[in-house]
Design a protein around this motif. Structure first.
Motif, mmCIF file in Angstrom:
data_model
loop_
_atom_site.group_PDB
_atom_site.id
_atom_site.type_symbol
_atom_site.label_atom_id
_atom_site.label_comp_id
_atom_site.label_asym_id
_atom_site.label_seq_id
_atom_site.Cartn_x
_atom_site.Cartn_y
_atom_site.Cartn_z
ATOM 1 N N UNK A 43 103.839 27.011 -48.772
ATOM 2 C CA UNK A 43 102.872 26.354 -47.906
ATOM 3 C C UNK A 43 103.464 26.016 -46.546
ATOM 4 N N UNK A 44 104.716 25.525 -46.540
ATOM 5 C CA UNK A 44 105.404 25.168 -45.307
ATOM 6 C C UNK A 44 106.775 25.825 -45.295
ATOM 7 N N UNK A 45 107.129 26.391 -44.164
ATOM 8 C CA UNK A 45 108.427 27.027 -44.008
ATOM 9 C C UNK A 45 109.123 26.523 -42.755
ATOM 10 N N UNK A 46 110.450 26.403 -42.829
ATOM 11 C CA UNK A 46 111.279 26.098 -41.677
ATOM 12 C C UNK A 46 112.206 27.283 -41.452
ATOM 13 N N UNK A 57 120.714 25.671 -31.354
ATOM 14 C CA UNK A 57 119.980 26.021 -32.549
ATOM 15 C C UNK A 57 118.524 25.588 -32.413
ATOM 16 N N UNK A 58 117.625 26.386 -32.982
ATOM 17 C CA UNK A 58 116.210 26.054 -32.962
ATOM 18 C C UNK A 58 115.632 26.184 -34.359
ATOM 19 N N UNK A 59 114.601 25.406 -34.632
ATOM 20 C CA UNK A 59 113.937 25.426 -35.926
ATOM 21 C C UNK A 59 112.443 25.274 -35.713
ATOM 22 N N UNK A 60 111.678 26.141 -36.349
ATOM 23 C CA UNK A 60 110.222 26.110 -36.244
ATOM 24 C C UNK A 60 109.607 25.882 -37.617
ATOM 25 N N UNK A 61 108.733 24.905 -37.715
ATOM 26 C CA UNK A 61 107.994 24.645 -38.946
ATOM 27 C C UNK A 61 106.619 25.287 -38.851
ATOM 28 N N UNK A 62 106.208 25.956 -39.918
ATOM 29 C CA UNK A 62 104.904 26.608 -39.930
ATOM 30 C C UNK A 62 104.239 26.419 -41.283
ATOM 31 N N UNK A 63 102.927 26.570 -41.306
ATOM 32 C CA UNK A 63 102.159 26.409 -42.528
ATOM 33 C C UNK A 63 101.043 25.403 -42.347
ATOM 34 N N UNK A 64 100.564 24.889 -43.468
ATOM 35 C CA UNK A 64 99.453 23.941 -43.451
ATOM 36 C C UNK A 64 99.964 22.525 -43.191
ATOM 37 N N UNK A 65 100.391 22.290 -41.965
ATOM 38 C CA UNK A 65 101.010 21.024 -41.588
ATOM 39 C C UNK A 65 100.013 20.116 -40.903
ATOM 40 N N UNK A 66 99.815 18.945 -41.478
ATOM 41 C CA UNK A 66 98.984 17.935 -40.848
ATOM 42 C C UNK A 66 99.770 17.230 -39.748
ATOM 43 N N UNK A 67 101.030 16.907 -40.046
ATOM 44 C CA UNK A 67 101.921 16.302 -39.070
ATOM 45 C C UNK A 67 103.365 16.418 -39.552
ATOM 46 N N UNK A 68 104.293 16.373 -38.621
ATOM 47 C CA UNK A 68 105.698 16.304 -38.957
ATOM 48 C C UNK A 68 106.210 14.908 -38.646
ATOM 49 N N UNK A 69 107.034 14.383 -39.530
ATOM 50 C CA UNK A 69 107.630 13.073 -39.308
ATOM 51 C C UNK A 69 109.058 13.287 -38.803
ATOM 52 N N UNK A 70 110.033 12.635 -39.403
ATOM 53 C CA UNK A 70 111.405 12.822 -38.962
ATOM 54 C C UNK A 70 111.872 14.257 -39.213
ATOM 55 N N UNK A 110 115.845 20.308 -41.415
ATOM 56 C CA UNK A 110 115.119 19.505 -42.389
ATOM 57 C C UNK A 110 113.941 18.823 -41.712
ATOM 58 N N UNK A 111 112.841 18.708 -42.440
ATOM 59 C CA UNK A 111 111.678 18.029 -41.880
ATOM 60 C C UNK A 111 110.890 17.314 -42.961
ATOM 61 N N UNK A 112 110.421 16.125 -42.637
ATOM 62 C CA UNK A 112 109.446 15.443 -43.455
ATOM 63 C C UNK A 112 108.080 15.806 -42.911
ATOM 64 N N UNK A 113 107.250 16.403 -43.740
ATOM 65 C CA UNK A 113 105.945 16.870 -43.291
ATOM 66 C C UNK A 113 104.852 16.329 -44.194
ATOM 67 N N UNK A 114 103.657 16.247 -43.643
ATOM 68 C CA UNK A 114 102.467 15.939 -44.412
ATOM 69 C C UNK A 114 101.654 17.221 -44.479
ATOM 70 N N UNK A 115 101.527 17.777 -45.668
ATOM 71 C CA UNK A 115 100.796 19.017 -45.870
ATOM 72 C C UNK A 115 99.342 18.692 -46.184
ATOM 73 N N UNK A 116 98.435 19.455 -45.621
ATOM 74 C CA UNK A 116 97.011 19.160 -45.764
ATOM 75 C C UNK A 116 96.549 19.138 -47.217
ATOM 76 N N UNK A 117 97.129 19.990 -48.067
ATOM 77 C CA UNK A 117 96.702 20.078 -49.456
ATOM 78 C C UNK A 117 97.613 19.351 -50.439
ATOM 79 N N UNK A 118 98.860 19.088 -50.065
ATOM 80 C CA UNK A 118 99.842 18.529 -50.989
ATOM 81 C C UNK A 118 100.308 17.119 -50.639
ATOM 82 N N UNK A 119 100.082 16.675 -49.441
ATOM 83 C CA UNK A 119 100.554 15.370 -49.025
ATOM 84 C C UNK A 119 101.983 15.432 -48.498
#
Length: 120
Positions: free
Chosen positions: A1-4, A20-33, A96-105
């Motif tokens: 669902x979410x990839x970094x 270094x760069x990192x991109x988060x993708x997927x069903x992301x409602x928001x990213x936290x830390x 590393x990312x803390x994310x809120x996924x639209x379907x999983x929380x």
């Protein structure tokens, strides 16, 4: 669902710089830390730097003054500018990312890692 996905690792000489760069993708409602960790062979994974959604940063003592972490909330990206690199910085660096996924929380997500080698 979410990839970094991390990028930017490679071979650099002591005293050099790398970004270094990192991109988060997927069903992301928001990213936290978001942040960066690293692991050298035979060592435990350790924190390098983190950054909150509001821009507050935290660095390991070993990299303070040399590394800078930044992020773009709209693009769900986090970067790590590494200057004055030392051989002891050699490691696999993980995003590393803390994310809120639209379907999983809420969810913690890790990237696959990118190798940084500091050597002459």
């Amino acid at each position: 669902q979410v990839q970094l996905v991390e990028s930017g690792g490679g071979l650099v000489q002591p005293g050099g710089s790398l970004r270094l760069s990192c991109v988060a993708s997927g069903s992301i409602f928001r990213t936290n830390t978001m942040g960066w960790y690293r692991q050298a062979p035979g060592k435990q994974r350790e924190l390098v730097a983190t950054i909150t959604r509001g821009g507050n940063t935290n660095y390991a003592d070993s990299v303070k003054g040399r590394f800078t972490v930044s992020r773009d909330n709209a693009k769900n990206t986090v970067s790590l500018q590494m200057n004055s690199l030392k051989p002891e910085d050699t490691a696999v660096y993980y995003c590393n990312a803390g994310v809120v996924v639209t379907t999983l929380g809420p969810l913690e997500v890790w990237g696959q890692g990118t190798l940084v080698t500091v050597s002459s």
